[in-house]
Design a protein around this motif. Structure first.
Motif, short mmCIF file in Angstrom:
data_model
loop_
_atom_site.label_atom_id
_atom_site.label_comp_id
_atom_site.label_asym_id
_atom_site.label_seq_id
_atom_site.Cartn_x
_atom_site.Cartn_y
_atom_site.Cartn_z
N GLY A 27 4.43 -4.75 -1.44
CA GLY A 27 3.37 -3.79 -1.19
C GLY A 27 3.05 -2.97 -2.41
N PRO A 28 2.04 -2.11 -2.33
CA PRO A 28 1.62 -1.30 -3.47
C PRO A 28 2.63 -0.19 -3.78
CG PRO A 28 0.42 -0.65 -1.51
CD PRO A 28 1.21 -1.87 -1.13
N VAL A 29 2.53 0.34 -4.97
CA VAL A 29 3.40 1.45 -5.39
C VAL A 29 2.97 2.74 -4.69
CG1 VAL A 29 4.03 2.94 -7.33
CG2 VAL A 29 4.03 0.45 -7.61
N PHE A 30 1.66 2.95 -4.62
CA PHE A 30 1.15 4.19 -4.05
C PHE A 30 0.74 4.00 -2.58
CE2 PHE A 30 0.08 4.74 -8.61
CZ PHE A 30 0.86 5.86 -8.85
N TYR A 31 0.92 5.04 -1.82
CA TYR A 31 0.45 5.10 -0.44
C TYR A 31 -0.74 6.04 -0.40
CZ TYR A 31 0.28 6.22 4.55
OH TYR A 31 -0.13 6.41 5.84
N SER A 50 6.88 4.92 0.66
CA SER A 50 8.27 5.01 1.10
C SER A 50 8.53 4.17 2.36
CB SER A 50 8.65 6.47 1.39
OG SER A 50 7.82 7.01 2.40
N MET A 51 7.48 3.52 2.87
CA MET A 51 7.61 2.73 4.08
C MET A 51 7.23 1.27 3.83
SD MET A 51 6.07 4.99 7.21
CE MET A 51 6.97 6.40 7.86
N LEU A 52 7.64 0.42 4.76
CA LEU A 52 7.17 -0.96 4.75
C LEU A 52 5.67 -0.97 5.00
CD1 LEU A 52 10.01 -2.49 6.96
CD2 LEU A 52 9.82 -2.64 4.47
N VAL A 53 4.98 -1.96 4.47
CA VAL A 53 3.54 -2.04 4.67
C VAL A 53 3.23 -2.47 6.10
CG1 VAL A 53 3.03 -2.50 2.25
CG2 VAL A 53 3.49 -4.40 3.80
N ARG A 92 10.93 2.24 9.73
CA ARG A 92 9.81 1.87 8.86
C ARG A 92 10.06 2.27 7.41
NH1 ARG A 92 5.09 5.12 11.34
NH2 ARG A 92 6.76 6.68 11.22
N VAL A 93 10.99 3.20 7.17
CA VAL A 93 11.27 3.73 5.85
C VAL A 93 12.22 2.79 5.11
CG1 VAL A 93 12.18 5.67 4.53
CG2 VAL A 93 10.91 6.08 6.64
N THR A 94 11.90 2.45 3.86
CA THR A 94 12.76 1.58 3.06
C THR A 94 13.94 2.39 2.51
OG1 THR A 94 11.58 2.04 0.99
CG2 THR A 94 10.73 0.26 2.38
#
Length: 201
Positions: A27-31, A50-53, A92-94
């Motif tokens: 996934g992307p670096v930024f949310y 900080s979460m899974l996409v 959901r948080v990595t």
């Protein structure tokens, strides 16, 4: 000026964090997320992811709606201190994301929001549109009176250990008493609050 200096100073942290996020999950670096700023103006809010996409936002929406209504229960903290008004042990948080949240490093991209004029260094946290929809009338004053900020009275006086109404009262107190001197005091107290991790969420 403050955000420009911070972006230059934190550039090595940006690079290391970006590499850690890319190495730990797809996934992307930024949310990027729509938030509501002063006078109800929407803008694109930035954080380190900080979460899974493709996660389900309804979990957060349900909890925050209860929180605003005063019906949410406190959960055991992932960091130091007492139980907090926040979703914890969220699947959901990595792993990297949990560290970023605990240390508030996920918030660093908001210096770009400050540079663009969407936010200030100090002010109330900008709500998600569905949070604003759940507000009582007096809650809405927190997004009408001052520009949202990266840190504020809430961050240095309790964070997620206090309920939503108390958070709003702190925001309204800041709006009433805001001054360069108060901003400086909050900015100087923020690193200690982050390092201590009390009420961290």
């Amino acid at each position: 000026i403050g955000s420009s200096l911070a972006l230059i100073f934190c550039s090595p942290v940006f690079l290391i964090t970006a590499l850690a996020i890319k190495a730990s999950s797809k996934g992307p670096v930024f949310y990027k997320q729509q938030r509501v700023g002063k006078h109800g103006k929407r803008f694109t809010f930035l954080k380190f992811r900080s979460m899974l996409v493709d996660n389900d936002p309804s979990i957060h929406k349900e909890y925050v709606t209860k929180l605003i209504a005063g019906q949410a229960e406190r959960n055991p903290s992932n960091g130091n201190g007492d139980a907090v008004y926040k979703l914890t042990n969220d699947e959901r948080v990595t792993g990297v994301g949990a560290f970023l949240r605990r240390t508030s490093l996920d918030e660093l991209p908001q210096f770009l929001n400050v540079l663009r004029g969407d936010m200030s260094l100090v002010g109330p946290r900008p709500p998600i549109p569905y949070e604003l929809a759940a507000y009582q009338t007096w809650h809405r004053r927190r997004v009408l009176q001052v520009k949202p900020g990266m840190t504020g009275l809430w961050q240095v006086q309790g964070r997620c250990r206090i309920g939503f109404d108390d958070m709003v009262r702190l925001d309204l107190r800041y709006a009433r008493d805001c001054s360069p001197w108060l901003d400086l005091k909050i900015l100087l107290r923020t690193p200690k609050a982050v390092i201590a991790g009390e009420g961290a969420c």
